[in-house]
Design an enzyme around this catalytic site. Structure first.
Site, short mmCIF file in Angstrom:
data_model
loop_
_atom_site.label_atom_id
_atom_site.label_comp_id
_atom_site.label_asym_id
_atom_site.label_seq_id
_atom_site.Cartn_x
_atom_site.Cartn_y
_atom_site.Cartn_z
N ARG A 126 0.81 -1.24 0.00
CA ARG A 126 0.00 0.00 0.00
C ARG A 126 0.84 1.28 0.00
O ARG A 126 0.37 2.35 0.37
CB ARG A 126 -0.98 0.02 1.17
CG ARG A 126 -1.93 -1.14 1.17
CD ARG A 126 -3.16 -0.86 2.01
NE ARG A 126 -4.04 -2.02 2.00
CZ ARG A 126 -4.04 -2.95 2.94
NH1 ARG A 126 -3.24 -2.86 3.98
NH2 ARG A 126 -4.86 -3.97 2.85
N LYS A 148 3.16 11.09 -11.76
CA LYS A 148 2.29 10.21 -12.56
C LYS A 148 3.03 8.89 -12.75
O LYS A 148 4.16 8.87 -13.25
CB LYS A 148 2.00 10.81 -13.93
CG LYS A 148 0.84 11.78 -13.91
CD LYS A 148 0.41 12.11 -15.32
CE LYS A 148 -0.72 13.10 -15.34
NZ LYS A 148 -1.06 13.53 -16.71
N GLU A 190 9.40 16.89 -25.39
CA GLU A 190 8.71 17.36 -24.17
C GLU A 190 9.21 18.75 -23.78
O GLU A 190 8.47 19.54 -23.19
CB GLU A 190 8.90 16.36 -23.02
CG GLU A 190 8.49 14.92 -23.33
CD GLU A 190 6.99 14.63 -23.26
OE1 GLU A 190 6.19 15.59 -23.23
OE2 GLU A 190 6.62 13.44 -23.25
N GLU A 242 -4.56 16.58 -11.81
CA GLU A 242 -5.13 16.88 -13.12
C GLU A 242 -6.64 17.04 -13.09
O GLU A 242 -7.38 16.41 -13.84
CB GLU A 242 -4.72 15.79 -14.13
CG GLU A 242 -4.87 16.27 -15.56
CD GLU A 242 -4.18 15.38 -16.58
OE1 GLU A 242 -2.98 15.13 -16.43
OE2 GLU A 242 -4.86 14.96 -17.51
N ARG A 246 -3.40 20.82 -15.20
CA ARG A 246 -2.31 19.88 -15.53
C ARG A 246 -2.50 19.22 -16.89
O ARG A 246 -1.53 18.80 -17.53
CB ARG A 246 -2.17 18.82 -14.42
CG ARG A 246 -0.98 17.90 -14.69
CD ARG A 246 -0.60 17.05 -13.49
NE ARG A 246 0.50 16.18 -13.86
CZ ARG A 246 1.18 15.45 -13.00
NH1 ARG A 246 0.89 15.47 -11.73
NH2 ARG A 246 2.18 14.69 -13.43
N ASN A 250 -0.41 17.65 -21.54
CA ASN A 250 -0.67 16.60 -22.53
C ASN A 250 -0.77 17.14 -23.94
O ASN A 250 -1.29 16.46 -24.84
CB ASN A 250 -1.96 15.85 -22.17
CG ASN A 250 -1.74 14.93 -21.00
OD1 ASN A 250 -0.86 14.09 -21.04
ND2 ASN A 250 -2.53 15.11 -19.96
N HIS A 257 -0.41 9.44 -28.23
CA HIS A 257 -0.73 8.13 -27.63
C HIS A 257 -1.39 7.22 -28.67
O HIS A 257 -1.16 6.01 -28.66
CB HIS A 257 -1.65 8.31 -26.43
CG HIS A 257 -0.95 8.80 -25.19
ND1 HIS A 257 -1.60 9.23 -24.07
CD2 HIS A 257 0.38 8.93 -24.90
CE1 HIS A 257 -0.72 9.60 -23.14
NE2 HIS A 257 0.48 9.44 -23.63
N HIS A 270 8.05 7.38 -27.49
CA HIS A 270 7.02 8.26 -26.93
C HIS A 270 7.26 9.71 -27.37
O HIS A 270 6.33 10.40 -27.83
CB HIS A 270 7.03 8.15 -25.41
CG HIS A 270 6.11 9.11 -24.73
ND1 HIS A 270 4.74 8.98 -24.75
CD2 HIS A 270 6.36 10.25 -24.02
CE1 HIS A 270 4.19 9.98 -24.09
NE2 HIS A 270 5.14 10.77 -23.63
P1 NAD Z 1 12.75 4.75 -21.99
O1 NAD Z 1 12.59 4.68 -20.54
O2 NAD Z 1 12.33 3.59 -22.82
O3 NAD Z 1 14.28 5.09 -22.31
C1 NAD Z 1 14.68 5.22 -23.65
C2 NAD Z 1 15.84 4.27 -23.99
O4 NAD Z 1 17.05 4.78 -23.47
C3 NAD Z 1 15.70 2.88 -23.41
O5 NAD Z 1 16.22 1.94 -24.31
C4 NAD Z 1 16.57 2.95 -22.16
O6 NAD Z 1 17.03 1.70 -21.72
C5 NAD Z 1 17.71 3.79 -22.67
N1 NAD Z 1 18.47 4.53 -21.68
C6 NAD Z 1 18.03 5.12 -20.54
N2 NAD Z 1 19.01 5.86 -20.00
C7 NAD Z 1 20.08 5.73 -20.80
C8 NAD Z 1 21.39 6.27 -20.77
N3 NAD Z 1 21.76 7.17 -19.85
N4 NAD Z 1 22.26 5.90 -21.73
C9 NAD Z 1 21.88 5.05 -22.71
N5 NAD Z 1 20.65 4.53 -22.83
C10 NAD Z 1 19.76 4.87 -21.86
O7 NAD Z 1 11.99 6.02 -22.60
P2 NAD Z 1 11.86 7.53 -22.11
O8 NAD Z 1 11.80 8.31 -23.36
O9 NAD Z 1 12.85 7.88 -21.09
O10 NAD Z 1 10.44 7.55 -21.40
C11 NAD Z 1 9.26 7.28 -22.12
C12 NAD Z 1 8.20 6.83 -21.15
O11 NAD Z 1 7.94 7.89 -20.21
C13 NAD Z 1 6.88 6.51 -21.80
O12 NAD Z 1 6.40 5.29 -21.31
C14 NAD Z 1 5.97 7.65 -21.39
O13 NAD Z 1 4.63 7.26 -21.31
C15 NAD Z 1 6.54 8.01 -20.06
N6 NAD Z 1 6.26 9.39 -19.65
C16 NAD Z 1 5.76 9.60 -18.41
C17 NAD Z 1 5.52 10.87 -17.95
C18 NAD Z 1 5.05 11.09 -16.55
O14 NAD Z 1 4.69 12.22 -16.20
N7 NAD Z 1 5.06 10.08 -15.71
C19 NAD Z 1 5.78 11.98 -18.78
C20 NAD Z 1 6.32 11.75 -20.05
C21 NAD Z 1 6.55 10.43 -20.47
N1 GLY Z 2 3.36 14.34 -18.78
C1 GLY Z 2 2.08 14.81 -18.36
C2 GLY Z 2 1.97 15.07 -16.90
O1 GLY Z 2 2.86 14.79 -16.13
O2 GLY Z 2 0.97 15.54 -16.46
#
Ligand code: NAD
Ligand code: GLY
Length: 368
Positions: A126, A148, A190, A242, A246, A250, A257, A270
């Site tokens: 939890r 998030k 972003e 949100e 917030r 998006n 998406h 992404h």
């Molecule tokens: P990811 O986590 O897949 O990382 C991208 C690639 O880079 C992967 O292959 C990873 O293993 C590699 N990698 C990571 N760090 C590295 C480094 N220092 N050197 C070499 N390789 C490295 O993708 P991302 O773009 O970081 O994140 C995308 C995800 O984030 C999506 O799932 C998206 O939905 C989510 N997201 C969440 C929020 C939120 O507010 N929570 C906001 C934006 C995106």
């Molecule tokens: N990436 C959208 C949010 O964090 O609200």
């Protein structure tokens, strides 16, 4: 063991007693000075097969030197791995190792690891403490901040999750040196988003400095990470869950998406999907009379300069609509979009289906 380190920024996400710091600097990972940002004696580091060989040992050494016991949970890499099976793998490892509610979960990696680890932390017993150590540009400018957390469902992106804030975010910009160029571009999407929705001065700065960013100039990267975190922290402070504001974070995501799910998770990154989605949302904003032709072109040009796609994949109009109907922003079956009215200000709104189809036809398969 240690390299010369420097801290560029020490920001706060202000959420009352759940406030937390975002520390941005170079070579933080192996600095014992930062161990106090990771609470507890027992730490489970969740990472993946790409990041572990690069940074896991350094982090483990630093934490163990500070007297903490570390467990590493190394998952497969990729957006397609952000699923319930890997969530279960985290829980399996935590239970097999008898981790209690005082165990801190540390996400070492990009947004996939961050989102999945955060959701595991929100739900294991939890709720256990959680720290973000983002290693991609995307995670340093966006996903590690704001709480998030989620996994994907085959029918929709990030559909299963929770709002759950970390205890701290430690962004070590030195980790960006190993990031593939395509991933750097994905993070820039972003960053552009933050300028487009809130800060036209920042947007103009990005237009003037995109070459330096693409060349990984340290100072330019530090600036965009700091400004992005400031913008995001301020939005989250005002509307953590949100209920309104917030949603503007998006921008580009309704289309984005749909691209990610429609192409199959992992096919488009992404950030690539968000980049193209922003071009599509700018087109729609222009057709509604909200955004000038010139500002629409500036958005397309900046997305392109960041090495991101500006032409949408041809999923078929019906499939596009079907995919966009599965979006957390939608209400009563109406698809909601974040549009610019004008550049630097965002609104959330529904749009007539006929107009949406015109944008889809204009943006799919041809340069706008
Ligand atoms: P990811 O986590 O897949 O990382 C991208 C690639 O880079 C992967 O292959 C990873 O293993 C590699 N990698 C990571 N760090 C590295 C480094 N220092 N050197 C070499 N390789 C490295 O993708 P991302 O773009 O970081 O994140 C995308 C995800 O984030 C999506 O799932 C998206 O939905 C989510 N997201 C969440 C929020 C939120 O507010 N929570 C906001 C934006 C995106
Ligand atoms: N990436 C959208 C949010 O964090 O609200």
């Amino acid at each position: 063991m240690t390299s010369t380190h420097s801290v560029f920024a020490d920001l706060t996400v202000s959420l009352g007693e759940r406030s937390y710091p975002i520390i941005i600097g170079r070579h933080l990972l192996d600095q014992a000075d930062f161990a106090h940002h990771i609470p507890g004696k027992r730490v489970a580091i969740v990472t993946n097969t790409i990041v572990a060989p690069l940074y896991l040992q350094r982090l483990t050494d630093m934490l163990e030197a500070a007297g903490k016991h570390c467990l590493a949970i190394v998952l497969a890499d990729g957006e397609e791995e952000k699923n319930v099976d890997n969530l279960m793998r985290i829980f399996d490892a935590l239970l097999e190792n008898k981790c209690d509610r005082k165990t801190t979960l540390v996400a070492l990696g990009g947004g996939v690891i961050g989102d999945m680890t955060g959701f595991a932390a929100a739900t294991y017993m939890r709720g256990v403490p959680f720290v973000q150590i983002p290693t991609t540009l995307l995670a340093q400018v966006d996903s590690s901040v704001g709480g998030k957390t989620a996994i994907n469902h085959p029918l929709g992106k990030n559909m299963i999750g929770a709002f759950y804030q970390p205890q701290s975010v430690l962004a070590d910009t030195a980790t960006l040196s190993t990031l593939p160029q395509r991933e750097l571009s994905a993070g820039l999407a972003e960053v552009i988003k933050h300028g487009a929705i809130i800060d036209t001065e920042f947007f103009s700065w990005l237009e003037a400095h995109m070459d330096q960013l693409m060349a990984r100039d340290d100072a330019a990267l530090a600036h965009v990470i700091q400004r992005s975190c400031e913008i995001k922290a301020d939005v989250v402070r005002q509307d953590e869950r949100e209920s309104g504001l917030r949603a503007i974070l998006n921008f580009g995501h309704t289309f984005g998406h749909a691209i990610e799910a429609g192409m199959g998770y992992g096919e488009w990154l992404h950030g690539e999907a968000v980049g193209c989605g922003m071009v599509m949302a700018a087109d729609l904003s222009h057709r509604l009379g909200y955004l000038s032709a010139q500002d629409k072109s500036r958005i397309t040009a900046l997305v392109k300069a960041a090495g991101l796609p500006v032409v949408a994949p041809d999923l078929g109009a019906d499939r596009w609509l079907e995919l966009m109907e599965v979006d957390k922003k939608n209400e009563g079956g109406e698809i909601k979009f974040i549009l610019l009215k004008p550049l630097g200000q965002a609104i959330i709104t529904g749009v007539p289906n006929e107009l949406l189809k015109v944008t889809l036809a204009a943006c799919v398969g041809q340069e706008s």
